[in-house]
Design a protein around this motif. Structure first.
Motif, PDB file in Angstrom:
ATOM      1  N   UNK A  58       0.789  -1.222   0.000  1.00 35.94           N
ATOM      2  CA  UNK A  58       0.000   0.000   0.000  1.00 35.94           C
ATOM      3  C   UNK A  58       0.821   1.272   0.000  1.00 35.94           C
ATOM      4  N   UNK A  59       2.074   1.170   0.418  1.00 34.85           N
ATOM      5  CA  UNK A  59       2.956   2.337   0.486  1.00 34.85           C
ATOM      6  C   UNK A  59       3.964   2.368  -0.655  1.00 34.85           C
ATOM      7  N   UNK A  60       4.139   1.225  -1.330  1.00 38.85           N
ATOM      8  CA  UNK A  60       5.174   1.141  -2.354  1.00 38.85           C
ATOM      9  C   UNK A  60       6.542   0.946  -1.735  1.00 38.85           C
ATOM     10  N   UNK A  61       7.509   0.611  -2.581  1.00 34.75           N
ATOM     11  CA  UNK A  61       8.882   0.378  -2.118  1.00 34.75           C
ATOM     12  C   UNK A  61       9.534   1.728  -1.846  1.00 34.75           C
ATOM     13  N   UNK A  62       9.819   2.011  -0.592  1.00 37.69           N
ATOM     14  CA  UNK A  62      10.249   3.345  -0.207  1.00 37.69           C
ATOM     15  C   UNK A  62      10.984   3.297   1.130  1.00 37.69           C
ATOM     16  N   UNK A  63      11.587   4.424   1.474  1.00 33.63           N
ATOM     17  CA  UNK A  63      12.048   4.679   2.839  1.00 33.63           C
ATOM     18  C   UNK A  63      11.414   5.980   3.309  1.00 33.63           C
ATOM     19  N   UNK A  64      10.836   5.960   4.478  1.00 31.52           N
ATOM     20  CA  UNK A  64      10.169   7.138   5.019  1.00 31.52           C
ATOM     21  C   UNK A  64      11.187   8.181   5.469  1.00 31.52           C
ATOM     22  N   UNK A  65      10.996   9.417   5.014  1.00 30.92           N
ATOM     23  CA  UNK A  65      11.762  10.562   5.522  1.00 30.92           C
ATOM     24  C   UNK A  65      10.854  11.497   6.326  1.00 30.92           C
ATOM     25  N   UNK A 115      25.538   2.476  10.051  1.00 30.75           N
ATOM     26  CA  UNK A 115      24.872   3.778  10.172  1.00 30.75           C
ATOM     27  C   UNK A 115      25.545   4.841   9.314  1.00 30.75           C
ATOM     28  N   UNK A 116      24.752   5.836   8.914  1.00 28.63           N
ATOM     29  CA  UNK A 116      25.248   6.940   8.088  1.00 28.63           C
ATOM     30  C   UNK A 116      24.815   8.258   8.710  1.00 28.63           C
ATOM     31  N   UNK A 117      25.787   9.071   9.116  1.00 31.46           N
ATOM     32  CA  UNK A 117      25.463  10.375   9.706  1.00 31.46           C
ATOM     33  C   UNK A 117      24.741  11.267   8.720  1.00 31.46           C
ATOM     34  N   UNK A 118      25.182  11.258   7.458  1.00 28.68           N
ATOM     35  CA  UNK A 118      24.558  12.131   6.466  1.00 28.68           C
ATOM     36  C   UNK A 118      23.121  11.702   6.193  1.00 28.68           C
ATOM     37  N   UNK A 119      22.845  10.417   6.299  1.00 29.12           N
ATOM     38  CA  UNK A 119      21.477   9.936   6.105  1.00 29.12           C
ATOM     39  C   UNK A 119      20.592  10.330   7.288  1.00 29.12           C
ATOM     40  N   UNK A 120      21.112  10.219   8.489  1.00 26.49           N
ATOM     41  CA  UNK A 120      20.368  10.674   9.667  1.00 26.49           C
ATOM     42  C   UNK A 120      20.060  12.166   9.565  1.00 26.49           C
ATOM     43  N   UNK A 121      21.028  12.929   9.060  1.00 25.55           N
ATOM     44  CA  UNK A 121      20.836  14.374   8.929  1.00 25.55           C
ATOM     45  C   UNK A 121      19.778  14.694   7.880  1.00 25.55           C
ATOM     46  N   UNK A 165       9.155   7.802  15.297  1.00 29.16           N
ATOM     47  CA  UNK A 165      10.453   7.244  14.910  1.00 29.16           C
ATOM     48  C   UNK A 165      11.238   8.257  14.069  1.00 29.16           C
ATOM     49  N   UNK A 166      11.602   9.349  14.713  1.00 26.17           N
ATOM     50  CA  UNK A 166      12.337  10.427  14.056  1.00 26.17           C
ATOM     51  C   UNK A 166      13.580  10.764  14.878  1.00 26.17           C
ATOM     52  N   UNK A 167      14.419  11.627  14.324  1.00 28.55           N
ATOM     53  CA  UNK A 167      15.639  12.079  14.978  1.00 28.55           C
ATOM     54  C   UNK A 167      16.485  10.867  15.392  1.00 28.55           C
ATOM     55  N   UNK A 168      16.844  10.736  16.661  1.00 30.36           N
ATOM     56  CA  UNK A 168      17.706   9.619  17.052  1.00 30.36           C
ATOM     57  C   UNK A 168      16.971   8.276  17.036  1.00 30.36           C
ATOM     58  N   UNK A 169      15.648   8.297  16.879  1.00 28.97           N
ATOM     59  CA  UNK A 169      14.876   7.057  16.757  1.00 28.97           C
ATOM     60  C   UNK A 169      14.721   6.616  15.297  1.00 28.97           C
ATOM     61  N   UNK A 170      15.192   7.430  14.365  1.00 25.09           N
ATOM     62  CA  UNK A 170      15.049   7.106  12.944  1.00 25.09           C
ATOM     63  C   UNK A 170      15.961   5.960  12.542  1.00 25.09           C
ATOM     64  N   UNK A 171      15.410   5.010  11.806  1.00 23.23           N
ATOM     65  CA  UNK A 171      16.178   3.917  11.224  1.00 23.23           C
ATOM     66  C   UNK A 171      15.757   3.783   9.757  1.00 23.23           C
ATOM     67  N   UNK A 172      16.664   4.098   8.860  1.00 28.68           N
ATOM     68  CA  UNK A 172      16.357   3.997   7.438  1.00 28.68           C
ATOM     69  C   UNK A 172      16.048   2.551   7.091  1.00 28.68           C
ATOM     70  N   UNK A 173      14.914   2.326   6.426  1.00 29.41           N
ATOM     71  CA  UNK A 173      14.580   0.975   5.989  1.00 29.41           C
ATOM     72  C   UNK A 173      13.587   1.033   4.839  1.00 29.41           C
ATOM     73  N   UNK A 174      13.707   0.064   3.955  1.00 28.84           N
ATOM     74  CA  UNK A 174      12.799  -0.082   2.821  1.00 28.84           C
ATOM     75  C   UNK A 174      12.122  -1.442   2.982  1.00 28.84           C
ATOM     76  N   UNK A 175      10.870  -1.400   3.410  1.00 27.39           N
ATOM     77  CA  UNK A 175      10.173  -2.591   3.870  1.00 27.39           C
ATOM     78  C   UNK A 175       9.857  -3.544   2.721  1.00 27.39           C
ATOM     79  N   UNK A 176      10.080  -4.830   2.977  1.00 27.79           N
ATOM     80  CA  UNK A 176       9.846  -5.867   1.973  1.00 27.79           C
ATOM     81  C   UNK A 176       8.748  -6.847   2.364  1.00 27.79           C
ATOM     82  N   UNK A 177       8.385  -6.901   3.638  1.00 30.13           N
ATOM     83  CA  UNK A 177       7.323  -7.804   4.096  1.00 30.13           C
ATOM     84  C   UNK A 177       6.517  -7.115   5.186  1.00 30.13           C
ATOM     85  N   UNK A 178       5.358  -7.681   5.454  1.00 32.17           N
ATOM     86  CA  UNK A 178       4.635  -7.300   6.648  1.00 32.17           C
ATOM     87  C   UNK A 178       5.201  -8.034   7.851  1.00 32.17           C
TER      88      UNK A 178
END
Length: 234
Positions: A58-65, A115-121, A165-178
């Motif tokens: 329902x969201x498509x292949x993505x990472x939430x920003x 982890x990537x500092x530039x991605x967290x930023x 799940x933002x700032x220090x709680x953010x974890x970049x992910x592109x979901x593949x399953x429920x």
């Protein structure tokens, strides 16, 4: 109840890229074209794959920003698109990740190996810079996030930014399953890792942001615009 349409700021791989094709074939949906996509052969052979991928489809292949939100009073879609174009023109370090497939919580996702500092930023900038466009959470939407299950810090983020799940709680992910039963993880990880290895992808540049729109409850998100980020290297 949420107002619609809702919008979100996501990372999407470039349309037609190997990564975009991989994700669309795993989920059975192309978030750019809005079209159904045949499942990859490896996953199509799994009897319940349609159900396993129902939620992320329902969201498509993505990472939430910037998580989905209704527009604040007085804000228009065109205002949001203009702000995204302006954001993308600001020079910044373009995050580069080595993608791997791992369990995250109860589901499986493509995540950075380290982890990537530039991605967290980048994610933090999106949360802050686009918050003026976000309508306040309704009581119903807040309850849907189950604040009783969150940490105090996550509740604070939910109330300040509309998402826990933002700032220090953010974890970049592109979901593949429920969400999966633990007993399914090993089997499905093996299938997904084999399929991803076949793409030959070993580095991914998080070099664009996309605006997605959801027109009603239960409707799928669809990309309405993408903006390539300007690099400080230019």
């Amino acid at each position: 109840m949420s107002n619609f349409p809702r919008y979100a700021i996501y990372y999407l791989p470039a349309a037609g890229s190997a990564l975009a094709q991989f994700g669309a074939a795993i989920l059975g949906y192309d978030v750019v074209s809005g079209a159904e996509v045949p499942f990859a052969a490896q996953t199509a052979a799994i009897a319940d794959w349609q159900d396993i991928t129902a939620d992320p489809r329902g969201y498509g292949f993505h990472a939430t920003l910037k998580a989905p939100f209704a527009l604040a009073d007085g804000r228009r879609e065109s205002d949001l698109l203009w702000a995204c174009a302006t954001f993308a023109e600001t020079p910044r370090a373009i995050p580069q990740i080595a993608p791997v497939i791992r369990p995250i919580g109860g589901f499986i996702a493509l995540v950075p190996e380290t982890p990537s500092e530039s991605l967290q930023q980048l994610a933090a900038d999106c949360v802050r810079d686009f918050d003026e466009f976000r309508a306040p959470l309704s009581a119903e939407d807040r309850a849907r996030r189950k604040p009783e299950r969150l940490t105090p810090e996550q509740v604070g983020y939910l109330d300040r930014w509309g998402y826990p799940y933002v700032m220090d709680e953010f974890r970049f992910h592109m979901t593949l399953t429920g969400s999966l039963a633990p007993a399914r993880h090993a089997e499905l990880l093996a299938v997904l890792r084999e399929r991803f290895a076949a793409t030959g992808i070993d580095r991914v540049a998080i070099d664009r942001i996309a605006v997605l729109r959801q027109d009603g409850r239960g409707a799928r998100f669809r990309s309405i615009a993408q903006f390539e980020l300007r690099s400080t290297d230019y």
